[in-house]
Scaffold this motif. Sequence first.
Motif, PDB file in Angstrom:
ATOM      1  N   LEU A 257      35.622  33.528  32.683  1.00 36.89           N
ATOM      2  CA  LEU A 257      36.791  34.132  32.262  1.00 36.89           C
ATOM      3  C   LEU A 257      36.050  35.313  31.349  1.00 36.89           C
ATOM      4  N   SER A 258      35.188  34.716  30.593  1.00 36.85           N
ATOM      5  CA  SER A 258      34.859  35.715  29.179  1.00 36.85           C
ATOM      6  C   SER A 258      33.795  36.561  29.804  1.00 36.85           C
ATOM      7  N   HIS A 259      34.060  37.803  29.424  1.00 36.95           N
ATOM      8  CA  HIS A 259      33.138  39.144  29.435  1.00 36.95           C
ATOM      9  C   HIS A 259      31.906  38.533  28.451  1.00 36.95           C
ATOM     10  N   ARG A 260      32.267  38.341  27.140  1.00 33.05           N
ATOM     11  CA  ARG A 260      31.244  38.047  26.220  1.00 33.05           C
ATOM     12  C   ARG A 260      30.411  36.988  26.557  1.00 33.05           C
ATOM     13  N   GLN A 261      30.843  36.019  27.117  1.00 29.24           N
ATOM     14  CA  GLN A 261      30.152  34.744  27.426  1.00 29.24           C
ATOM     15  C   GLN A 261      29.078  35.132  28.274  1.00 29.24           C
ATOM     16  N   LEU A 262      29.351  35.900  29.534  1.00 27.56           N
ATOM     17  CA  LEU A 262      28.591  36.549  30.588  1.00 27.56           C
ATOM     18  C   LEU A 262      27.635  37.581  29.894  1.00 27.56           C
ATOM     19  N   GLN A 263      27.881  37.989  28.885  1.00 33.18           N
ATOM     20  CA  GLN A 263      26.954  38.986  28.148  1.00 33.18           C
ATOM     21  C   GLN A 263      25.888  38.116  27.520  1.00 33.18           C
ATOM     22  N   HIS A 264      26.069  37.021  27.087  1.00 32.07           N
ATOM     23  CA  HIS A 264      25.104  36.181  26.540  1.00 32.07           C
ATOM     24  C   HIS A 264      24.039  35.591  27.708  1.00 32.07           C
ATOM     25  N   ALA A 265      24.758  35.326  28.810  1.00 36.29           N
ATOM     26  CA  ALA A 265      24.037  34.945  30.052  1.00 36.29           C
ATOM     27  C   ALA A 265      23.080  35.956  30.468  1.00 36.29           C
ATOM     28  N   LEU A 266      23.541  37.273  30.272  1.00 34.16           N
ATOM     29  CA  LEU A 266      22.414  38.313  30.461  1.00 34.16           C
ATOM     30  C   LEU A 266      21.497  38.423  29.594  1.00 34.16           C
ATOM     31  N   ARG A 267      22.008  38.235  28.366  1.00 29.14           N
ATOM     32  CA  ARG A 267      20.829  38.076  27.234  1.00 29.14           C
ATOM     33  C   ARG A 267      19.836  37.363  27.391  1.00 29.14           C
ATOM     34  N   ILE A 268      19.989  35.874  27.899  1.00 32.34           N
ATOM     35  CA  ILE A 268      19.069  34.736  28.000  1.00 32.34           C
ATOM     36  C   ILE A 268      18.387  35.300  29.149  1.00 32.34           C
ATOM     37  N   GLY A 269      18.955  35.768  30.419  1.00 30.97           N
ATOM     38  CA  GLY A 269      18.054  36.200  31.384  1.00 30.97           C
ATOM     39  C   GLY A 269      18.332  35.405  32.452  1.00 30.97           C
ATOM     40  N   GLY A 270      17.323  35.314  33.666  1.00 35.53           N
ATOM     41  CA  GLY A 270      17.368  34.615  34.688  1.00 35.53           C
ATOM     42  C   GLY A 270      17.943  35.276  35.719  1.00 35.53           C
ATOM     43  N   ASP A 271      17.397  34.732  37.060  1.00 33.22           N
ATOM     44  CA  ASP A 271      18.154  35.449  38.311  1.00 33.22           C
ATOM     45  C   ASP A 271      19.284  34.679  38.700  1.00 33.22           C
ATOM     46  N   VAL A 272      20.265  34.682  38.143  1.00 30.53           N
ATOM     47  CA  VAL A 272      21.657  34.083  38.378  1.00 30.53           C
ATOM     48  C   VAL A 272      22.673  35.109  38.650  1.00 30.53           C
ATOM     49  N   PRO A 273      23.409  35.169  39.761  1.00 33.78           N
ATOM     50  CA  PRO A 273      24.563  35.907  39.825  1.00 33.78           C
ATOM     51  C   PRO A 273      25.553  35.679  38.823  1.00 33.78           C
ATOM     52  N   LEU A 274      26.403  36.606  38.283  1.00 30.66           N
ATOM     53  CA  LEU A 274      27.248  36.248  37.265  1.00 30.66           C
ATOM     54  C   LEU A 274      28.503  37.095  37.879  1.00 30.66           C
ATOM     55  N   VAL A 275      29.759  36.378  37.650  1.00 32.12           N
ATOM     56  CA  VAL A 275      31.027  36.827  38.332  1.00 32.12           C
ATOM     57  C   VAL A 275      31.910  36.502  37.151  1.00 32.12           C
ATOM     58  N   GLU A 276      32.639  37.674  36.704  1.00 28.21           N
ATOM     59  CA  GLU A 276      33.751  37.489  35.737  1.00 28.21           C
ATOM     60  C   GLU A 276      35.195  37.333  36.596  1.00 28.21           C
ATOM     61  N   ALA A 277      35.729  36.267  36.354  1.00 30.95           N
ATOM     62  CA  ALA A 277      36.901  36.007  37.299  1.00 30.95           C
ATOM     63  C   ALA A 277      37.662  34.776  36.600  1.00 30.95           C
ATOM     64  N   ASP A 278      38.886  34.718  37.113  1.00 29.06           N
ATOM     65  CA  ASP A 278      39.977  33.552  36.822  1.00 29.06           C
ATOM     66  C   ASP A 278      39.568  32.256  37.671  1.00 29.06           C
ATOM     67  N   ALA A 279      39.419  31.086  37.299  1.00 30.17           N
ATOM     68  CA  ALA A 279      39.269  30.074  38.029  1.00 30.17           C
ATOM     69  C   ALA A 279      40.435  29.705  38.939  1.00 30.17           C
ATOM     70  N   GLY A 280      41.532  30.242  38.540  1.00 30.32           N
ATOM     71  CA  GLY A 280      42.586  30.208  39.716  1.00 30.32           C
ATOM     72  C   GLY A 280      42.727  30.990  40.651  1.00 30.32           C
ATOM     73  N   ALA A 281      41.784  32.174  40.812  1.00 29.76           N
ATOM     74  CA  ALA A 281      41.768  33.315  41.960  1.00 29.76           C
ATOM     75  C   ALA A 281      40.395  33.621  42.047  1.00 29.76           C
ATOM     76  N   LEU A 282      39.663  32.561  42.962  1.00 32.11           N
ATOM     77  CA  LEU A 282      38.432  32.774  42.837  1.00 32.11           C
ATOM     78  C   LEU A 282      37.769  33.925  43.896  1.00 32.11           C
ATOM     79  N   PRO A 283      37.239  34.804  43.463  1.00 36.99           N
ATOM     80  CA  PRO A 283      36.929  35.953  44.573  1.00 36.99           C
ATOM     81  C   PRO A 283      35.752  35.786  45.696  1.00 36.99           C
ATOM     82  N   PHE A 284      35.920  34.600  46.343  1.00 37.10           N
ATOM     83  CA  PHE A 284      34.890  34.248  47.309  1.00 37.10           C
ATOM     84  C   PHE A 284      35.773  33.821  48.735  1.00 37.10           C
TER      85      PHE A 284
END
Length: 279
Positions: free
Chosen positions: A110-137
């Motif tokens: 849900l947190s944009h800032r947490q996912l920015q840390h995911a980008l900082r650490i790196g790695g080839d993992v797709p990141l999605v910013e969304a609410d767990a109660g409305a999964l965009p899949f």
Amino acid sequence: MNQEYEHEVPHDSVEDEAEATRRDAGDAESSRASRGWWDRNADEYQSDHGSFLGDDRFVWGPEGLDEAEAGLLGPASSLKGLDVLEIGAGAAQCSRWLAAQGARPVALDLSHRQLQHALRIGGDVPLVEADAGALPFRDGSFDLACSAYGAVPFVADPVKVFREVRRVLRPGGRWVFSVTHPIRWAFPDEPGPEGLSIAASYFDRTPYVEQDEQGRAVYVEHHRTIGDRVRDVVAGGFRLLDLVEPEWPAWNNQEWGGWSPLRGNLIPGTAIFVCERAE
């Protein structure tokens, strides 16, 4: 892994101006508070706990139970080629471990800032910013779903989340999530001896809320008893396969909020629910 809480989930950075109380908080207020809190506190959280979590470890909670040893998602060798959704991924440490096993993880938070840390650490993992109660899949997009202290403790309606998880899982898909052990809600959030005496009713489900001077929630966490959690799992369309209560290991001498060797050797701190999608 997302975890914080003044009372139970390890919450190290309470807003200076926030008032702690117990009151009702619905879906929208809880979601808004969680997004804001994690965006404000992600930097401190990753600074304080990043070394324990690692960049590519899958840790289920403050006890340090590692998925590489626990195999709650299945043997590591069985993960290769599987589509896995991590909910409440934080900086996506768990997803990186999954990718290293040959899985195809997607890290959602849900947190944009947490996912920015995911980008900082790196790695080839797709990141999605969304609410767990409305999964965009789409329906049936994943073989497995997991969450290490992410999303579930912070939502007012966990059954809604579980039904969304069931929707995006394929038949027979496994859903494994960890939360604060419900018994801990009866005890003060203190790592020392003062945290060993019951201070509240285990049966009081009133949410814990930190609110600003205008009464707006800036942090919300919801309590469910063990029985509530089991019923929620079933209502969400799952079968409960196992309920794991990790013991505190001898090697772990850290204190994390109310988690400590003293308390961990006497009462459980984490509950991990291993579930399978019902047909």
